[in-house]
Design an enzyme around this catalytic site. Structure first.
Site, PDB file in Angstrom:
ATOM      1  N   TYR A 133      -8.650   9.547   8.458  1.00 44.32           N
ATOM      2  CA  TYR A 133      -8.919   8.729   9.641  1.00 44.32           C
ATOM      3  C   TYR A 133      -9.949   9.387  10.558  1.00 44.32           C
ATOM      4  O   TYR A 133     -10.964   8.790  10.909  1.00 44.32           O
ATOM      5  CB  TYR A 133      -7.624   8.509  10.436  1.00 44.32           C
ATOM      6  N   GLU A 184      -6.655  -2.834  12.632  1.00 42.62           N
ATOM      7  CA  GLU A 184      -6.303  -3.673  11.473  1.00 42.62           C
ATOM      8  C   GLU A 184      -7.352  -4.764  11.256  1.00 42.62           C
ATOM      9  O   GLU A 184      -7.682  -5.095  10.120  1.00 42.62           O
ATOM     10  CB  GLU A 184      -4.902  -4.282  11.642  1.00 42.62           C
ATOM     11  N   GLN A 193       0.854  -1.189   0.000  1.00 46.55           N
ATOM     12  CA  GLN A 193       0.000   0.000   0.000  1.00 46.55           C
ATOM     13  C   GLN A 193       0.890   1.240   0.000  1.00 46.55           C
ATOM     14  O   GLN A 193       1.879   1.254   0.737  1.00 46.55           O
ATOM     15  CB  GLN A 193      -0.903   0.034   1.240  1.00 46.55           C
TER      16      GLN A 193
HETATM   17  N1  BES Z   1      -3.545   0.729   5.983  1.00 48.16           N
HETATM   18  C1  BES Z   1      -2.913   1.491   6.981  1.00 48.16           C
HETATM   19  C2  BES Z   1      -1.443   1.707   6.735  1.00 48.16           C
HETATM   20  C3  BES Z   1      -1.130   2.469   5.462  1.00 48.16           C
HETATM   21  C4  BES Z   1      -1.866   3.576   5.093  1.00 48.16           C
HETATM   22  C5  BES Z   1      -0.070   2.063   4.684  1.00 48.16           C
HETATM   23  C6  BES Z   1      -1.537   4.240   3.918  1.00 48.16           C
HETATM   24  C7  BES Z   1       0.240   2.739   3.529  1.00 48.16           C
HETATM   25  C8  BES Z   1      -0.494   3.825   3.142  1.00 48.16           C
HETATM   26  C9  BES Z   1      -3.093   0.865   8.360  1.00 48.16           C
HETATM   27  O1  BES Z   1      -4.325   0.250   8.543  1.00 48.16           O
HETATM   28  C10 BES Z   1      -3.035   1.978   9.368  1.00 48.16           C
HETATM   29  O2  BES Z   1      -3.877   2.824   9.342  1.00 48.16           O
HETATM   30  N2  BES Z   1      -2.015   1.947  10.235  1.00 48.16           N
HETATM   31  C11 BES Z   1      -1.828   2.932  11.266  1.00 48.16           C
HETATM   32  C12 BES Z   1      -2.315   2.421  12.578  1.00 48.16           C
HETATM   33  C13 BES Z   1      -3.661   2.832  12.941  1.00 48.16           C
HETATM   34  C14 BES Z   1      -4.017   2.343  14.323  1.00 48.16           C
HETATM   35  C15 BES Z   1      -3.947   4.297  12.817  1.00 48.16           C
HETATM   36  C16 BES Z   1      -0.355   3.196  11.443  1.00 48.16           C
HETATM   37  O3  BES Z   1       0.438   2.443  10.904  1.00 48.16           O
HETATM   38  O4  BES Z   1      -0.010   4.132  12.137  1.00 48.16           O
HETATM   39 ZN    ZN Z   2      -5.874   1.656   8.657  1.00 48.38          ZN
END
Ligand code: BES
Ligand code: ZN
Length: 625
Positions: free
Chosen positions: A406, A319, A164
């Site tokens: 978010y 997740e 991603q």
């Molecule tokens: N899908 C995302 C990670 C991501 C977003 C990778 C955009 C590449 C591009 C993952 O689900 C995510 O949101 N991770 C967050 C944690 C979350 C609890 C807010 C992170 O890694 O900080």
């Molecule tokens: Zn996410």
């Protein structure tokens, strides 16, 4: 014909010299076809990708993935199969029909700095499969080849992918847009003492010959194809859940994630059946650039989640929630990223509330809103990047992925919950996931579906939702959250600043989110003596919890204590690779005039960072110098 012309112009906008036909007499605006993914060259009209086979060899010695990818096609209409490619060396393309297979000339277009290039392979209506032989080069954006010394055991190296948003194309040629799905199967050969795992069904034990077979029979977009290879072992958590981790961390991981099965059950009650079979998690080396990544059947996690007290498991809830919002119903393009992340962040909060109570869930929500306020203030409330529905044409999708998707997205769902009632919203969500399962959706699709199935066409609320999705600025309504715990923190801060000793605050049983709130809301006095006093009283610089330590380092650097915390900051920056922690610390150092130190630390730490993290930090360092 219209969409065909539009396609050509679209390519032209990104890659000069790609146009093969002339489109005279039409202006670019007339030709813009909004249905197309601005971050992929693939043409979903030319053929339907049904299934992809990967046959790959992973060599740690040459830091190279090499092998074959085979595409099974249906409904072939076009004369050219277009795949995304970023830096791959393409060796051979073979076209296979019912009777015959033949090597065909292929073309790789000039590379766009953001999107990479298009790999074009001639096809005919008879073509059933296309096979491409290729290998990766060092520096492939999705890949991190972690040296042994940066792993838990220090003995074997580790490889993982992070596809991603648009980096699947850097490790296998593919139609790399979230709107195109395919099932996949893989045969992966790795050194015999290592385990390979994928976002598919997984082996759970080491094979003797280093050959692993995977199958993901459900259709997924390319950004959810993931691979990791290293010294791993597996432990069960529940019936359908378990954890892969290096042997050194397996015990701690199994303990930290003990609630996983319960989380899964809670999610199903809320959202409908879990459609992916097993749900396992994988603990990666500390250089993983994210907290978590929702690879289907196998969430990838940063070891910074292993706080030792289960206080950061909201990340697991997040997740896991993506198994519905994101993986089952996927944003059509990255312009609709909030449909993945905003809906997920809302569900995360519901799972947290269900398992750990409203007080905890609300504390995380308030911290999220504070992040959002800061992000909107930084970007400016008029900035188009503060909209939920984005227009990312010509931009790197990475740059626009902020708290807006978010938190403003989550706030919209919270608003709908408060207006329509929880039961109504939950019924709507279950209906939404069932209706769009294994498909992608855009903001307009969400809006239309909500208008008829939740909002009863009530003009007042329909208009609010429309503005919430399409206009810039903060959420239109701030949700009602319980603020009790944080009021206690506010009072503690007042007591501290009016001269009471830190011991009088009775901070012994404060939770992680309370500490984060406390640190973030300490007075910004830029006075090193005060800042030092806080550090001595609360031992912040020695905290192991990465969230608390990051909040502290950022505060200390910006409030006159940079010299004092520099060694701690350097140590932290050289031992973790999670972008969310790295960026604020580098930014704070630069803002306080410590650019030289930031650059020196970066040069030292860089080999340990994933290419995605390197790119983001270099932007910060270059912007601010
Ligand atoms: N899908 C995302 C990670 C991501 C977003 C990778 C955009 C590449 C591009 C993952 O689900 C995510 O949101 N991770 C967050 C944690 C979350 C609890 C807010 C992170 O890694 O900080
Ligand atoms: Zn996410």
């Amino acid at each position: 014909m219209k969409s065909k012309n539009a396609t050509l112009i679209y390519f032209g906008a990104f890659t000069i010299g790609v146009l093969m036909h002339s489109c005279t007499g039409t202006t670019p605006t007339e030709m813009t076809y909004s249905g197309r993914d601005p971050h992929s060259f693939a043409d979903p009209e030319a053929a339907k990708f049904r299934h992809v086979e990967l046959d790959l060899h992973v060599s740690f010695d040459s830091q190279r993935i090499s092998g074959w990818t085979i595409y099974h096609l249906d409904d072939v209409h076009g004369d050219s199969l277009v795949l995304d490619n970023m830096g791959l060396v393409i060796q051979q393309a073979v076209r296979i029909d019912e009777k015959d297979s033949s090597q065909v000339p292929f073309r790789v277009t000039a590379s766009d700095p953001i999107l990479g290039s298009a790999l074009k392979i001639p096809i005919t209506p008879e073509t059933r499969r296309v096979r491409v032989q290729y290998y990766t080069l060092p520096g492939a954006m999705a890949l991190q080849w972690v040296p042994a010394r940066q792993t838990a055991s220090g003995k074997l190296p580790f490889l993982f992918t992070q596809s991603q948003s648009i980096y699947a194309r850097s490790w296998f040629p593919c139609p790399d847009g979230p709107g195109i799905r395919f099932s996949y199967r893989a045969r992966i050969q790795v050194p015999p003492d290592m385990m390979a795992v994928m976002s598919a069904n997984n082996p759970r034990r080491l094979t003797s010959d280093g050959i692993y077979h995977f199958e993901m029979e459900l259709p997924v977009p390319a950004y959810l194809v993931a691979l990791a290879v290293g010294d791993l072992t597996f432990r069960d958590i529940g019936k359908r859940t378990g954890v892969y981790a290096p042997p050194e961390w397996i015990e701690a991981s199994q303990w930290e994630f003990a609630d996983l099965e319960r989380m899964l059950e809670t999610s199903e009650k809320l959202l409908g059946p879990y459609r992916w079979g097993r749900y396992d998690v994988l603990v990666l080396p500390a250089s993983f650039p994210f907290g978590g990544m929702e690879n289907p059947r196998l969430t990838f996690l940063s070891p910074t989640v292993l706080a030792g007290d289960r206080s950061l498991v909201s990340l697991l809830a997040h997740e896991l929630a993506h198994s519905w919002s994101g993986n089952l119903v996927t944003n059509k393009t990255w312009n609709d990223f909030w449909l993945n992340e905003g809906v997920t962040t809302y569900i995360e909060s519901r799972i947290m509330e269900s398992l750990y109570g409203k007080e905890i869930a609300d504390m995380w929500s308030i911290l999220g809103l504070q992040d959002l306020e800061k992000t909107i203030a930084d970007k400016g409330p008029e900035s188009p990047l503060t909209r939920l529905k984005l227009s990312l044409e010509g931009m790197d999708p990475e740059e626009s992925m902020s708290d807006v998707a978010y938190e403003k997205g989550k706030a919209l769902l919270r608003f709908l919950e408060e207006r329509k009632g929880r039961d109504e919203l939950d019924r709507f969500l279950r209906h939404y996931f069932a209706n769009f399962e294994f498909r992608s959706n855009d903001s307009e699709g969400f809006f239309e579906f909500a208008r008829t199935h939740l909002l009863d066409n009530d003009p007042g609320i329909v208009d609010t939702v429309d503005r919430w999705i399409n206009k810039s600025g903060p959420p239109l309504v701030r949700g009602n959250y319980s603020t009790q715990s944080f009021e206690v923190m506010d009072a503690a801060i007042v007591r501290l600043t009016s001269g009471r000793s830190p011991e009088e605050l009775n901070s012994g049983d404060w939770t992680t989110n309370e500490w984060i709130y406390f640190i973030r809301n300490l007075p910004k006095e830029h006075d090193s003596a005060t800042c030092l006093r806080y550090d001595h009283s609360f031992d912040f610089s020695r905290r192991k919890n990465a969230e608390v330590l990051t909040a502290w380092l950022e505060y200390a650097i910006l409030n006159g204590c940079a010299r004092h915390v520099l060694a701690t900051a350097e140590n932290f920056l050289c031992s973790v690779g999670r972008r969310k922690y790295l960026l604020p610390i580098y930014e704070a150092l630069i803002d306080e005039g410590f650019s030289a130190e930031a650059n020196r630390i970066y040069i030292r730490a860089k080999p340990g960072y994933h290419p995605i993290a390197q790119e983001s930090i270099e932007k910060v360092l270059n912007r601010k110098i």
